[in-house]
Scaffold this active site. Structure first.
Site, PDB file in Angstrom:
ATOM      1  N   HIS A 102     -16.459  63.307 -11.592  1.00 17.55           N
ATOM      2  CA  HIS A 102     -15.014  63.189 -11.790  1.00 17.55           C
ATOM      3  C   HIS A 102     -14.428  61.974 -11.082  1.00 17.55           C
ATOM      4  O   HIS A 102     -13.241  61.660 -11.240  1.00 17.55           O
ATOM      5  CB  HIS A 102     -14.344  64.476 -11.296  1.00 17.55           C
ATOM      6  N   LYS A 112     -13.258  58.304 -10.177  1.00 19.31           N
ATOM      7  CA  LYS A 112     -12.704  57.221 -10.991  1.00 19.31           C
ATOM      8  C   LYS A 112     -12.532  56.008 -10.079  1.00 19.31           C
ATOM      9  O   LYS A 112     -11.643  55.971  -9.236  1.00 19.31           O
ATOM     10  CB  LYS A 112     -11.373  57.656 -11.605  1.00 19.31           C
ATOM     11  N   HIS A 136      -1.283  62.979 -14.620  1.00 21.28           N
ATOM     12  CA  HIS A 136      -2.725  63.143 -14.475  1.00 21.28           C
ATOM     13  C   HIS A 136      -3.130  62.701 -13.073  1.00 21.28           C
ATOM     14  O   HIS A 136      -4.267  62.876 -12.660  1.00 21.28           O
ATOM     15  CB  HIS A 136      -3.464  62.336 -15.545  1.00 21.28           C
TER      16      HIS A 136
END
Length: 613
Positions: free
Chosen positions: A272, A274, A500
Site C-alpha cells: 500500500h 506510495k 483519499h
C-alpha cells in the site's frame, strides 16, 4: 445471506471480509459479486445533476485501466455502464437500464436539459411547463445536465492547470495537496499535479522508482514530459498471479519499465506504500504521497504528499554516515528499502547512500509485513510512531484535553468493542507525548465521509469506490460510528473533493496548536498499523505502508501554529491541515459511507444512484 441493521436490510455475499482487510487485493483469495456499483442519469431535469467525469473510451478493457482493489475496478467499470435513476426508485425486479454503445452519457427523455446553466443550485432552477409535442427536444446522447457545483467541475483539466513555472512551494513544511479539477483556481494555488512533480522544473530526470498499490501504466507514462518519457522506471508493486500478469501486460508497449514484486508473506496484506524515488542529473528526490498511479486519484480527490528538497550528491570518498539528517531519515529510508529483500532495489539503495539527505526535517514512519519481537517491535507500524512521539515530542499542560484526530479512506475491523484495539494499543500510541507518565483519555475524532458527503461530492457516488468500508465489517463494529465526524474542507475549498489522503494529529482543545502531524498511506486498520500478539510480546504487521511525521522540535518550535485559513499555498506559518477544524460530529441522520450496499433514494451530483449487484 441477509442482514438487518441501521443501514437497512441487504443481501450480501456469504464471504465476510477478513478482520484486518484494508483494501481488497486483486491477488487475494476471494472476490465477491456483491460489490457492483451501478450509476444512472436522471429522469427529470429538476432532479438532475451532471454525470461522471469523462470516462475512458468504452472499447478499452477496464482491467487494463485499473489494477488494485475490487472496489476500484468496479467503480471504474460502472462509470462506463450507468443505470437510470428512477424518480420513485423500486429496484426489486427492475432491469437496469444501460447506456448504449460508446462513452457518452445517455440522458433520460428530459424536456429541459439546459447545459448552459452556470453554477446555479438545482433548487433555484425555475419550474417550466412541459413544451408542446412539436417543440419537444429529441433525446441527446452527450448533453449533460447542470451541476450544483458549477458548470466547469466535470471538464478535463484546462490548459493552465499544469504549472509552466515553478509553483509556489511551501518550503517550511514541504507538505502539499494535489490539484483538483473543477475547484476555484485559488484553491489549487500551491497544490501539485503529478505532471508538475515530474516536470523539468524540478530536475532533469534520469530514472525513477514508483512504489504504489494501483497502476494504470499507459496513463502514468503520459504524465512524464515527452523528454523524460523513455527514462527507466522501476515499478514496485504487490500484485500476484492474475493481477501481476495484467500489470506486466500493461507494460508491454513500454520497454523502459521494469518490475519489483514486494513479498507479501502474511495473508491479506497489501503493498500500500506510495512513494516516488526520482534520480536527476542534479541530485535525488523522495516524494511520499497518498495517490495511486491512476487518473481518478489525481482528478477530483483530496490527496497529500511530502516532497523532499533536492538532495545533492555527496563528494566522492564520503563516509558511511555522511549526509544524514537530524531525523535519521537516510538511515530509516535505507532500512525500509532493505526490508523488501529485493535485488531490484539494490541500485537505489546505493544511490541514496551517495546523496546528502541532511536537510530533511521529517521522520519516516513505515510498515513492512512480519511478526516482530523485542526491540524490532518498535521498527514498524504504530509502535514505531509511539517510539518517535516518546523520544521527540514534549508533554503539554492539560494534555488530557488535547484531542486525537484521525482521517482516512478505508476502515478495517477494530474488534467487538473499542477496548480491543482502537482505545487500547492504538490510542496509547496516538496519545503519547514525550516521556509523560500521564495516560490520558482525550477525545478521539475520526474523520470519514458520510453518505451525504459522497453523494454531494464532485464525483458523486463513484467516489465511494475509493472508500471501501464494507457492510460486513461495519456490522461488527457499530460502536465505532459514534467516533465519526464529517469530511468538511471549506477553508481549502475541498469539501466536495472526497479524501483519499490519510492524516493523524494531536491538537489543542481550541484547535490553534498542533503537537504533531502525520501524513501516510496507512488507513485505520490493524493490517496497516500492526496489532500486538502473545500477551503484548509480539507485533504482527500485514502490509507495506509509508508516511512522514512532523514534530515541532525538528522545526525549532514548541507546537505548530494552526490557522483556520491555512493551506499549502498560504504564506502564514500555520500548519496546512487539509480539513476544517474543529471537526463536525455526525448528526443522528448521518451514516458512514459503506460501499457495498445500495443508495437509490436520491441521485448524486451526476444524477446517478449506487446499486451493488
Amino acid at each position: 445471506m441477509t442482514q438487518d441493521s441501521q443501514h437497512g436490510k441487504w443481501t450480501i455475499s456469504s464471504s465476510d471480509d477478513d478482520d484486518d482487510n484494508d483494501d481488497l487485493p486483486l491477488s487475494g483469495t476471494r472476490t465477491s459479486k456483491a460489490h457492483r456499483p451501478a450509476v444512472s442519469s436522471p429522469s427529470s431535469p429538476l432532479s438532475a445533476s451532471p454525470p461522471s467525469p469523462k470516462p475512458e473510451p468504452a472499447n478499452t478493457p477496464v482491467s487494463s485501466l485499473v489494477i488494485g482493489s475490487e472496489a476500484r475496478q468496479l467503480a471504474a467499470a460502472h462509470q462506463l455502464n450507468p443505470v437510470k435513476y428512477e424518480s420513485s426508485p423500486s429496484l426489486a425486479g427492475k432491469r437496469k437500464k444501460e447506456v448504449s454503445d460508446g462513452p457518452g452519457w445517455a440522458l433520460s427523455d428530459s424536456d429541459d436539459d439546459d447545459g448552459d446553466v452556470k453554477g446555479k443550485s438545482l433548487s433555484n432552477l425555475p419550474k417550466r411547463s412541459p413544451p408542446s409535442p412539436k417543440t419537444k427536444k429529441p433525446k441527446v446522447e452527450n448533453e449533460r445536465p447542470p451541476s450544483p457545483h458549477g458548470r466547469l467541475y466535470y471538464i478535463d483539466e484546462p490548459e493552465d492547470f499544469f504549472e509552466s513555472s515553478t509553483p509556489c512551494l511551501n518550503e517550511t513544511y514541504r507538505f502539499y495537496l494535489n490539484k483538483v479539477t473543477g475547484l476555484d483556481r485559488k484553491y489549487n494555488s500551491g497544490a501539485l499535479h503529478i505532471r508538475d512533480i515530474l516536470s523539468p522544473l524540478f530536475g532533469t530526470l534520469k530514472e525513477s522508482a514508483q512504489f504504489n498499490y494501483c497502476f494504470d501504466i499507459a496513463w502514468m507514462v503520459k504524465q512524464f514530459p515527452p523528454e523524460f518519457r523513455d527514462r527507466p522506471v522501476l515499478i514496485v508493486h504487490g500484485d500476484k498471479r492474475e493481477a501481476k500478469a495484467r500489470l506486466v501486460q500493461q507494460a508491454q508497449p513500454f520497454p523502459h519499465i521494469r518490475f519489483c514484486q514486494a513479498k507479501l508473506d502474511i495473508a491479506f496484506g497489501t503493498h500500500h506504500t506510495k512513494m516516488m524515488l526520482l534520480w536527476y542529473e542534479e541530485g535525488f528526490r523522495v516524494i511520499i504521497l497518498t495517490s495511486n498511479l491512476i487518473r481518478a486519484d489525481w482528478y477530483q480527490k483530496t490527496q497529500g504528499m511530502w516532497m523532499s528538497p533536492l538532495f545533492p550528491r555527496l563528494p566522492k570518498g564520503s563516509s558511511e554516515s555522511a549526509g544524514e539528517s537530524p531525523t535519521f531519515f537516510k538511515r530509516d529510508l535505507l532500512e525500509y528499502l532493505a526490508a523488501y529483500r529485493a535485488p531490484e532495489l539494490e541500485e537505489w539503495i546505493q544511490r541514496i547512500k551517495e546523496h546528502d539527505l541532511s536537510e530533511t526535517r521529517v521522520y519516516l514512519v513505515g510498515s513492512t509485513p512480519g511478526r516482530y519481537v523485542g526491540s524490532d517491535m518498535e521498527r514498524w507500524g504504530h509502535l514505531r510512531l509511539r517510539k518517535l512521539l516518546y523520544d521527540h515530542t514534549d508533554p503539554v499542560a492539560g494534555e488530557e484535553k488535547w484531542p486525537v484526530i484521525g482521517q482516512f479512506s478505508s476502515i478495517g475491523s477494530m474488534g467487538l468493542d473499542k477496548t480491543k484495539w482502537l482505545k487500547g494499543e492504538f490510542q496509547r500510541t496516538m496519545t503519547t507525548l514525550g516521556k509523560s507518565s500521564l495516560r490520558s483519555d482525550p477525545p478521539m475524532h475520526l474523520v470519514y465521509p458520510s453518505v451525504e458527503d459522497v453523494r454531494t461530492s464532485l464525483e458523486g457516488y463513484p467516489a465511494g469506490g475509493s472508500l471501501p468500508y464494507s457492510i460486513q465489517t461495519a456490522q461488527k463494529q457499530l460502536w465505532l460510528h459514534s467516533f465519526f465526524h464529517r469530511w468538511k474542507a471549506n477553508a481549502t475549498g475541498r469539501s466536495h473533493a472526497m479524501p483519499h489522503i490519510k492524516t493523524y494529529m494531536r491538537t489543542s482543545p481550541d484547535f490553534t496548536q498542533l503537537a504533531w502531524f502525520l501524513v501516510t498511506s496507512a488507513n485505520l486498520s490493524k493490517a496497516a498499523w500492526g496489532a500486538l500478539e502473545k500477551n503484548n510480546t509480539q507485533v504482527m504487521v500485514r502490509s507495506y505502508e509509508l508516511g512522514v511525521l512532523y514534530v515541532p522540535a525538528a522545526f525549532n518550535m514548541k507546537t505548530f501554529p494552526l490557522h483556520k485559513d491555512s493551506s499549502p499555498a498560504s504564506s502564514s506559518t500555520g500548519f496546512p491541515v487539509p480539513f476544517d477544524l474543529p471537526p463536525t460530529c455526525y448528526s443522528p441522520e448521518d451514516q458512514p459511507w459503506i460501499w457495498n450496499i445500495p443508495y437509490s433514494q436520491a441521485p448524486d451530483t451526476h444524477g446517478n444512484i449506487w446499486v451493488p449487484s
